[in-house]
Design a protein around this motif. Structure first.
Motif, PDB file in Angstrom:
ATOM      1  N   GLU A 102      17.570  32.601  10.092  1.00  0.00           N
ATOM      2  CA  GLU A 102      18.787  32.043  10.680  1.00  0.00           C
ATOM      3  C   GLU A 102      19.840  33.138  10.839  1.00  0.00           C
ATOM      4  OE1 GLU A 102      22.321  28.779   9.722  1.00  0.00           O
ATOM      5  OE2 GLU A 102      20.567  28.897   8.422  1.00  0.00           O
ATOM      6  N   PRO A 103      20.485  33.221  11.991  1.00  0.00           N
ATOM      7  CA  PRO A 103      21.505  34.251  12.185  1.00  0.00           C
ATOM      8  C   PRO A 103      22.770  33.958  11.385  1.00  0.00           C
ATOM      9  CG  PRO A 103      21.405  32.801  14.097  1.00  0.00           C
ATOM     10  CD  PRO A 103      20.261  32.418  13.206  1.00  0.00           C
ATOM     11  N   VAL A 104      23.544  34.991  11.169  1.00  0.00           N
ATOM     12  CA  VAL A 104      24.820  34.839  10.480  1.00  0.00           C
ATOM     13  C   VAL A 104      25.789  34.050  11.350  1.00  0.00           C
ATOM     14  CG1 VAL A 104      26.838  36.144   9.676  1.00  0.00           C
ATOM     15  CG2 VAL A 104      24.550  36.903   9.075  1.00  0.00           C
ATOM     16  N   TYR A 105      26.599  33.219  10.704  1.00  0.00           N
ATOM     17  CA  TYR A 105      27.582  32.406  11.430  1.00  0.00           C
ATOM     18  C   TYR A 105      29.006  32.937  11.284  1.00  0.00           C
ATOM     19  CZ  TYR A 105      30.197  28.266  12.907  1.00  0.00           C
ATOM     20  OH  TYR A 105      31.043  27.404  13.553  1.00  0.00           O
ATOM     21  N   GLY A 106      29.315  33.561  10.136  1.00  0.00           N
ATOM     22  CA  GLY A 106      30.674  34.046   9.904  1.00  0.00           C
ATOM     23  C   GLY A 106      30.745  34.874   8.641  1.00  0.00           C
TER      24      GLY A 106
ATOM     25  N   PRO B 102      39.178  30.981  -5.736  1.00  0.00           N
ATOM     26  CA  PRO B 102      39.561  31.017  -4.322  1.00  0.00           C
ATOM     27  C   PRO B 102      40.836  31.802  -4.040  1.00  0.00           C
ATOM     28  CG  PRO B 102      40.093  28.882  -5.264  1.00  0.00           C
ATOM     29  CD  PRO B 102      39.300  29.619  -6.316  1.00  0.00           C
ATOM     30  N   LYS B 103      41.606  32.151  -5.063  1.00  0.00           N
ATOM     31  CA  LYS B 103      42.844  32.887  -4.792  1.00  0.00           C
ATOM     32  C   LYS B 103      42.560  34.271  -4.226  1.00  0.00           C
ATOM     33  CE  LYS B 103      43.958  35.220  -9.193  1.00  0.00           C
ATOM     34  NZ  LYS B 103      44.990  35.351 -10.245  1.00  0.00           N
ATOM     35  N   TYR B 104      41.313  34.741  -4.385  1.00  0.00           N
ATOM     36  CA  TYR B 104      40.966  36.058  -3.859  1.00  0.00           C
ATOM     37  C   TYR B 104      40.449  36.007  -2.423  1.00  0.00           C
ATOM     38  CZ  TYR B 104      41.355  37.453  -8.760  1.00  0.00           C
ATOM     39  OH  TYR B 104      41.829  37.690 -10.024  1.00  0.00           O
ATOM     40  N   ILE B 105      40.305  34.799  -1.867  1.00  0.00           N
ATOM     41  CA  ILE B 105      39.858  34.695  -0.476  1.00  0.00           C
ATOM     42  C   ILE B 105      41.024  35.059   0.441  1.00  0.00           C
ATOM     43  CG2 ILE B 105      39.018  33.172   1.346  1.00  0.00           C
ATOM     44  CD1 ILE B 105      37.573  31.547  -0.763  1.00  0.00           C
ATOM     45  N   LEU B 106      40.831  36.098   1.202  1.00  0.00           N
ATOM     46  CA  LEU B 106      41.855  36.544   2.137  1.00  0.00           C
ATOM     47  C   LEU B 106      41.693  35.883   3.488  1.00  0.00           C
ATOM     48  CD1 LEU B 106      44.232  38.545   2.566  1.00  0.00           C
ATOM     49  CD2 LEU B 106      42.527  40.253   3.249  1.00  0.00           C
ATOM     50  N   HIS B 107      40.447  35.667   3.883  1.00  0.00           N
ATOM     51  CA  HIS B 107      40.207  35.151   5.239  1.00  0.00           C
ATOM     52  C   HIS B 107      38.798  34.586   5.321  1.00  0.00           C
ATOM     53  CE1 HIS B 107      40.418  34.855   9.592  1.00  0.00           C
ATOM     54  NE2 HIS B 107      39.347  35.606   9.720  1.00  0.00           N
ATOM     55  N   ILE B 108      38.661  33.451   6.009  1.00  0.00           N
ATOM     56  CA  ILE B 108      37.364  32.866   6.337  1.00  0.00           C
ATOM     57  C   ILE B 108      37.252  32.835   7.845  1.00  0.00           C
ATOM     58  CG2 ILE B 108      35.891  30.819   6.226  1.00  0.00           C
ATOM     59  CD1 ILE B 108      37.337  30.060   3.626  1.00  0.00           C
ATOM     60  N   GLN B 109      36.190  33.409   8.388  1.00  0.00           N
ATOM     61  CA  GLN B 109      36.050  33.406   9.844  1.00  0.00           C
ATOM     62  C   GLN B 109      34.729  32.796  10.263  1.00  0.00           C
ATOM     63  OE1 GLN B 109      36.398  37.770  10.520  1.00  0.00           O
ATOM     64  NE2 GLN B 109      34.363  37.664  11.468  1.00  0.00           N
ATOM     65  N   TYR B 110      34.818  31.918  11.267  1.00  0.00           N
ATOM     66  CA  TYR B 110      33.633  31.291  11.839  1.00  0.00           C
ATOM     67  C   TYR B 110      33.281  31.989  13.154  1.00  0.00           C
ATOM     68  CZ  TYR B 110      34.186  27.371   8.552  1.00  0.00           C
ATOM     69  OH  TYR B 110      34.284  26.586   7.417  1.00  0.00           O
ATOM     70  N   ASP B 111      33.019  33.258  13.080  1.00  0.00           N
ATOM     71  CA  ASP B 111      32.505  34.008  14.221  1.00  0.00           C
ATOM     72  C   ASP B 111      31.810  35.253  13.688  1.00  0.00           C
ATOM     73  OD1 ASP B 111      34.302  36.453  14.292  1.00  0.00           O
ATOM     74  OD2 ASP B 111      35.845  34.934  14.580  1.00  0.00           O
ATOM     75  N   THR B 112      31.146  35.976  14.565  1.00  0.00           N
ATOM     76  CA  THR B 112      30.314  37.104  14.126  1.00  0.00           C
ATOM     77  C   THR B 112      30.988  38.454  14.368  1.00  0.00           C
ATOM     78  OG1 THR B 112      29.158  37.022  16.251  1.00  0.00           O
ATOM     79  CG2 THR B 112      28.159  35.843  14.391  1.00  0.00           C
ATOM     80  N   GLY B 113      32.319  38.438  14.540  1.00  0.00           N
ATOM     81  CA  GLY B 113      33.043  39.697  14.658  1.00  0.00           C
ATOM     82  C   GLY B 113      32.840  40.557  13.417  1.00  0.00           C
TER      83      GLY B 113
ATOM     84  N   ALA C  93      28.666  37.182   3.852  1.00  0.00           N
ATOM     85  CA  ALA C  93      28.270  36.495   5.085  1.00  0.00           C
ATOM     86  C   ALA C  93      28.012  35.025   4.772  1.00  0.00           C
ATOM     87  CB  ALA C  93      27.026  37.135   5.679  1.00  0.00           C
ATOM     88  N   ILE C  94      28.254  34.160   5.758  1.00  0.00           N
ATOM     89  CA  ILE C  94      27.940  32.733   5.627  1.00  0.00           C
ATOM     90  C   ILE C  94      27.099  32.307   6.820  1.00  0.00           C
ATOM     91  CG2 ILE C  94      29.884  32.026   4.189  1.00  0.00           C
ATOM     92  CD1 ILE C  94      31.399  31.249   6.693  1.00  0.00           C
ATOM     93  N   ASP C  95      26.230  31.312   6.581  1.00  0.00           N
ATOM     94  CA  ASP C  95      25.461  30.754   7.688  1.00  0.00           C
ATOM     95  C   ASP C  95      26.121  29.462   8.158  1.00  0.00           C
ATOM     96  OD1 ASP C  95      24.742  28.774   5.858  1.00  0.00           O
ATOM     97  OD2 ASP C  95      22.735  29.583   5.515  1.00  0.00           O
TER      98      ASP C  95
ATOM     99  N   LYS D  82      27.309  27.078   5.670  1.00  0.00           N
ATOM    100  CA  LYS D  82      28.265  27.698   4.754  1.00  0.00           C
ATOM    101  C   LYS D  82      27.616  28.167   3.453  1.00  0.00           C
ATOM    102  CE  LYS D  82      31.080  26.325   7.970  1.00  0.00           C
ATOM    103  NZ  LYS D  82      30.245  25.326   8.659  1.00  0.00           N
ATOM    104  N   ASN D  83      26.295  28.372   3.465  1.00  0.00           N
ATOM    105  CA  ASN D  83      25.674  29.113   2.373  1.00  0.00           C
ATOM    106  C   ASN D  83      26.207  30.535   2.421  1.00  0.00           C
ATOM    107  OD1 ASN D  83      23.767  27.080   1.350  1.00  0.00           O
ATOM    108  ND2 ASN D  83      22.784  27.290   3.355  1.00  0.00           N
ATOM    109  N   GLU D  84      26.457  31.123   1.250  1.00  0.00           N
ATOM    110  CA  GLU D  84      27.117  32.416   1.188  1.00  0.00           C
ATOM    111  C   GLU D  84      26.177  33.474   0.620  1.00  0.00           C
ATOM    112  OE1 GLU D  84      31.480  34.194  -0.228  1.00  0.00           O
ATOM    113  OE2 GLU D  84      30.605  32.465  -1.288  1.00  0.00           O
TER     114      GLU D  84
END
Length: 511
Positions: A445-449, A466-477, A497-499, A502-504
């Motif tokens: 399965e390809p990466v989702y974000g 979760p306080k260390y999460i800076l950003h969640i992106q749903y794209d492959t940039g 990476a997440i699929d 949202k498996n990480e």
């Protein structure tokens, strides 16, 4: 006597200390926000409850309103929106076999001018903001009122009039007709196939809520399709079950990752009706709506159930805590999201919801139960405009940090591989992160974000916080710019990476 003089104040102090300590421990436990939590909201389009605000808006204005809604939801910490795309056998999307909704353009069947696709637009913009979009369907409601002359000539009630009965002055699909079930599955699969939705969502309208003096006119249908059923009530429940099972199989066959969830009426059965029912004394879905909502979870037909528990703590007919506990005992391994009711703060008689602590206390209660994975709020306007500061408390407290939706391991349990070659470049007042695409996961399965973490230089690496999460992106940039970094400080950056589910992945090395 002298001993009592000192003992009583000491005991008072001791009990106060214990109570305060217990409260402090509870608050501490609550404040450790979950990294995984479903934080949903319903965006209702029927009669323009949430969006668009008026049927006469220009397309540009409709887009602006929808963007403002999604921006407000993002600020509040929402990570999933349930957008109502089929209120009454009509459509808020362009690639439809049903006519355009009158609540979009003012006239059923009339396309927006200039032509645009609200669902496609909403999906793109929700994903930009790190939010899932679940397409919300009303399966059986065909009209919202009795003005049948205003229906489009190609509305299904005009094309297939024998598929419907009239109840309470509106037309409803007759669930006992096999062709009706096939048609509804076809409508929903059309959206699954043509749109990048994250989930299919249905609400509580199955057979109609009881109206005094009204009768469901399906006796002839029962005679035709009863099969082995002798009780029309059992037959009606089975008709709904057949639709839910068919949808579950079909949705996952077409796209395995699309989640299927339903938000039924909060009470399945009362304990007085069935020993396995809840400690409640209200209306129910099983006998009144012919919706065996617990069975859908038990059989594994839904990926999540979101009962509408729109009552307060201690309510004598249906206490919030009693229903939450009952549903958490009946999840059968599927996800449980609780439907909560900020809209009730606007009701003069709902005084319990005028208490600013009512819904926050409900969130605390849910978070202390590991079998509950989140909430969905009805409705969007009420959530954003709540008069008692609830949205502010979400933003500054309960949803202060981002959260990933909980994974559904029965749909996909294989995580992606970690990103490769993370590098950082400090440029002026920002830090630019770049990385390379991970190797293909074991399930191909390809990466989702991606998820970007930032820790202070003195922090121990702990990606469960979760306080260390800076950003969640749903794209492959493959890059991200941290514009909040301060000069002179040391930071640690990590990317995972997440699929699609949202498996990480494992983290990159810390940089």
């Amino acid at each position: 006597m002298r001993l009592y003089k000192y003992l009583i104040p000491f005991l008072l102090f001791f009990f106060i200390f214990l109570k305060t300590q217990a409260q402090t421990d509870t608050i501490h436990k609550i404040r450790l926000e979950p990294k995984r939590e479903f934080r949903g909201v319903w965006i209702a389009t029927v009669v323009n409850i949430d969006w668009p605000s008026d049927v006469h808006l220009s397309v540009d204005r409709q887009k602006q309103e929808l963007l403002a809604i999604l921006d407000a939801d993002q600020r509040a910490g929402i990570n999933a929106v349930m957008l109502q795309v089929r209120p009454a056998a009509d459509a808020f999307y362009a690639k439809s076999i049903e006519p355009w909704s009158r609540w979009l353009t003012g006239k059923q069947g009339q396309a927006p001018d200039p032509l645009w696709d609200p669902l496609e637009f909403a999906i793109t913009e929700a994903h930009k903001r790190g939010m899932e979009l679940h397409a919300w369907f009303n399966p059986y409601r065909a009209t919202f009122d009795g003005n049948f002359k205003a229906l489009s000539p190609n509305h299904i009630t005009n094309l297939q009039p024998s598929w419907f009965f009239t109840y309470g002055g509106i037309k409803l699909f007759n669930p006992g007709i096999p062709e009706v079930r096939d048609y509804i599955v076809k409508v929903i699969l059309n959206v699954v196939d043509n749109y990048d939705i994250d989930g299919v969502h249905m609400d509580d309208y199955f057979y109609p809520y009881k109206i005094s003096g009204q009768v469901i006119n399906d006796d002839q249908t029962f005679k035709t399709y009863a099969g082995d059923f002798v009780d029309i009530r059992d037959w009606r429940r089975n008709n709904v079950n057949l639709l839910i099972e068919a949808l579950s199989d079909s949705i996952h066959k077409h796209k395995q990752y699309v989640k299927f969830g339903i938000s039924p009426f909060g009470i399945w059965k009362n304990e007085s009706q069935d020993p396995e029912g809840s400690d409640t004394h209200g209306g129910d879905s099983y006998y009144e709506l012919y919706a065996d909502s617990r069975k859908w979870v038990k059989e594994g037909w839904v990926d999540y159930i979101a009962p509408q528990i729109y009552w307060q703590f201690g309510y004598r007919l249906a206490a919030f805590e009693n229903l939450v506990d009952w549903w958490s005992d009946n999840t059968y391994g599927k996800h449980l999201y609780i439907g909560q009711a900020p809209y009730r703060a606007f009701e003069p008689r709902s005084r319990a919801f005028h208490n600013p602590a009512e819904i926050p206390n409900q969130i605390k209660y849910l978070r202390n139960n590991p079998r509950i994975q989140g909430s969905i709020f009805f409705n969007n306007s009420s959530l954003i405009r709540t008069p008692f500061g609830f949205t502010d408390s979400l933003r500054t407290n309960y949803y202060k940090y981002p959260a990933l939706p909980p994974p559904m391991l029965w749909l996909d349990s294989v995580p992606p591989m970690p990103p490769k070659n993370l590098t950082l470049t400090a440029t002026g007042n920002s830090v630019k992160l770049k990385w390379q695409t991970p190797d293909l996961a074991n399930d191909k399965e390809p990466v989702y974000g991606y998820v970007i973490y930032r820790l202070d230089g003195t922090d121990s690496v702990n990606l469960t916080n979760p306080k260390y999460i800076l950003h969640i992106q749903y794209d492959t940039g493959l890059e991200y710019e941290d514009k909040t970094a301060q000069r002179g400080k040391t930071y640690l950056y990590i990317v995972t990476a997440i699929d699609r589910m949202k498996n990480e992945s494992d983290p990159t090395p810390t940089v």
